[in-house]
Write an enzyme that holds these catalytic residues in place. Structure first.
Site, PDB file in Angstrom:
ATOM      1  N   GLY A   1     -49.176 -27.584 -54.904  1.00 50.20           N
ATOM      2  CA  GLY A   1     -49.433 -26.090 -54.713  1.00 50.20           C
ATOM      3  C   GLY A   1     -48.317 -25.384 -54.422  1.00 50.20           C
TER       4      GLY A   1
ATOM      5  N   SER B   1     -39.431 -28.529 -51.430  1.00 50.51           N
ATOM      6  CA  SER B   1     -40.692 -28.920 -51.109  1.00 50.51           C
ATOM      7  C   SER B   1     -41.074 -30.218 -51.970  1.00 50.51           C
ATOM      8  CB  SER B   1     -41.640 -27.888 -51.277  1.00 50.51           C
ATOM      9  OG  SER B   1     -41.396 -27.026 -50.263  1.00 50.51           O
ATOM     10  N   PRO B   2     -40.388 -31.125 -51.656  1.00 48.54           N
ATOM     11  CA  PRO B   2     -40.491 -32.390 -52.678  1.00 48.54           C
ATOM     12  C   PRO B   2     -41.882 -33.317 -52.560  1.00 48.54           C
ATOM     13  CG  PRO B   2     -38.748 -32.990 -51.154  1.00 48.54           C
ATOM     14  CD  PRO B   2     -39.022 -31.497 -51.083  1.00 48.54           C
TER      15      PRO B   2
ATOM     16  N   VAL C   1     -49.036 -31.616 -48.224  1.00 45.22           N
ATOM     17  CA  VAL C   1     -48.183 -32.671 -48.604  1.00 45.22           C
ATOM     18  C   VAL C   1     -49.357 -33.660 -49.588  1.00 45.22           C
ATOM     19  CG1 VAL C   1     -46.557 -32.664 -47.153  1.00 45.22           C
ATOM     20  CG2 VAL C   1     -48.426 -34.151 -46.814  1.00 45.22           C
ATOM     21  N   PHE C   2     -49.027 -34.343 -50.596  1.00 45.10           N
ATOM     22  CA  PHE C   2     -49.489 -35.122 -51.197  1.00 45.10           C
ATOM     23  C   PHE C   2     -49.581 -36.447 -50.642  1.00 45.10           C
ATOM     24  CE2 PHE C   2     -45.703 -34.891 -53.740  1.00 45.10           C
ATOM     25  CZ  PHE C   2     -45.252 -36.137 -53.551  1.00 45.10           C
TER      26      PHE C   2
ATOM     27  N   TYR D   1     -34.160 -18.285 -42.583  1.00 47.59           N
ATOM     28  CA  TYR D   1     -34.955 -19.203 -42.083  1.00 47.59           C
ATOM     29  C   TYR D   1     -34.850 -18.969 -40.704  1.00 47.59           C
ATOM     30  CZ  TYR D   1     -34.833 -22.093 -46.388  1.00 47.59           C
ATOM     31  OH  TYR D   1     -34.961 -22.609 -47.804  1.00 47.59           O
TER      32      TYR D   1
END
Length: 305
Positions: free
Chosen positions: A220, A215-216, A225-226, A52
């Protein structure tokens, strides 16, 4: 915040982990506010990786938290190793060198948890075992786990590794939920029945390995983000409806959806926004009903057979 055991260990951890992958996007003052907000709200488990920011994230975190012996006693640190430029590397030499670098950057003598980041096709379990034994005997790592591994890869490591593997960090969100949906599409001729992970969800439950969803909020593979995304109108409408019923944000509900699963997962946040971080942490106070959980699953486009 609520706590739980991490895997089969007696290590008590907050049910939400604070991911530090993007902390290098913050200036020093913002990084201090971010870390301070986490601690203020009981989120004292911090997730890192040696890649990171090329290691810079670990250094910035140590500066932001003002690392000292007294601070170290109040927090839990997890980091990952095994990814190199153009390859994956689980050799004993690389694992040992990586941990030494991690400890130096974090300004600490030990890690609470070390995860192997992504499966190495050339892994030799005996080398991993030798590295783990040395790290444990030297007091540099207290617990061990993996990341992005399926059951057979874990079983292969367990041929030689004697320490319990207590965590497996895996991509999982409401829109990336094949790990869950394949379970009730057994023997069906549809895409949701495709077993892409060797049944890792049930395997981890059977072997007391905590799944740490990364990545909650993503759909994809890092496509976006949704939440509040016009590509997912039905899902966002349903999440907003449930959020209003509980008096919380849509962010809180997205994390609460993961926490509602009986696998006792520990989602890893990725945000550096302090308000969003507080919304993630607040999810530990929300328990979705079975009806709410399934309604969100179906609103994401999943179907029941």
């Amino acid at each position: 915040m609520r706590t739980q055991n991490l895997g089969s260990s007696t290590l008590q951890v907050p049910v939400v982990a604070v991911g530090c992958m993007r902390i290098d996007s913050l200036d020093a003052a913002a990084a201090q506010r971010f870390v301070g907000t986490a601690l203020e709200h009981g989120a004292h488990f911090f997730d890192h990786a040696d890649i990171y920011g090329g290691g810079r994230c670990e250094e910035l975190f140590a500066d932001a938290i003002g690392m000292s012996s007294s601070v170290r006693e109040k927090i839990l640190l997890q980091s990952k190793c095994g990814i190199r430029q153009g390859m994956f590397d689980f050799s004993k030499e690389h694992i040992l060198a990586s941990v030494d670098g991690i400890l130096k950057r974090l300004r600490t003598d030990y890690l609470d948890v070390l995860l192997l980041h992504r499966p190495d096709a050339l892994v030799e379990p005996e080398e991993v075992a030798a590295a783990f034994d040395q790290l444990e005997s030297e007091g540099k790592v207290r617990h061990f786990g993996v990341s992005n591994q399926h059951p057979r890869q874990i079983e292969l490591l367990k041929k030689a590794v004697r320490q319990p593997l207590i965590a497996n960090q895996l991509q999982l969100s409401i829109t990336n939920a094949n790990m869950i949906t394949q379970g009730f599409n057994v023997n069906m001729e549809n895409d949701e029945a495709v077993n892409r992970d060797g049944g890792i969800l049930d395997y981890c439950r059977l072997h007391d390995i905590t799944i740490q969803p990364w990545s909650p909020f993503q759909f994809g593979f890092f496509e976006g983000v949704f939440l509040d995304n016009p590509k997912f109108p039905e899902l966002n409408a349903k999440i907003d409806e449930v959020a209003a019923q509980h008096g919380v944000s849509n962010t809180t509900i997205a994390i609460a959806w993961l926490l509602r699963h009986p696998a006792h997962m520990q989602p890893v946040t990725g945000t550096t926004n302090t308000e969003r971080l507080k919304d993630c942490i607040r999810a530990s106070e929300v328990t979705l009903s079975r009806e709410e959980w399934y309604s969100i699953l179906l609103a994401a486009g999943n179907t029941l057979p």
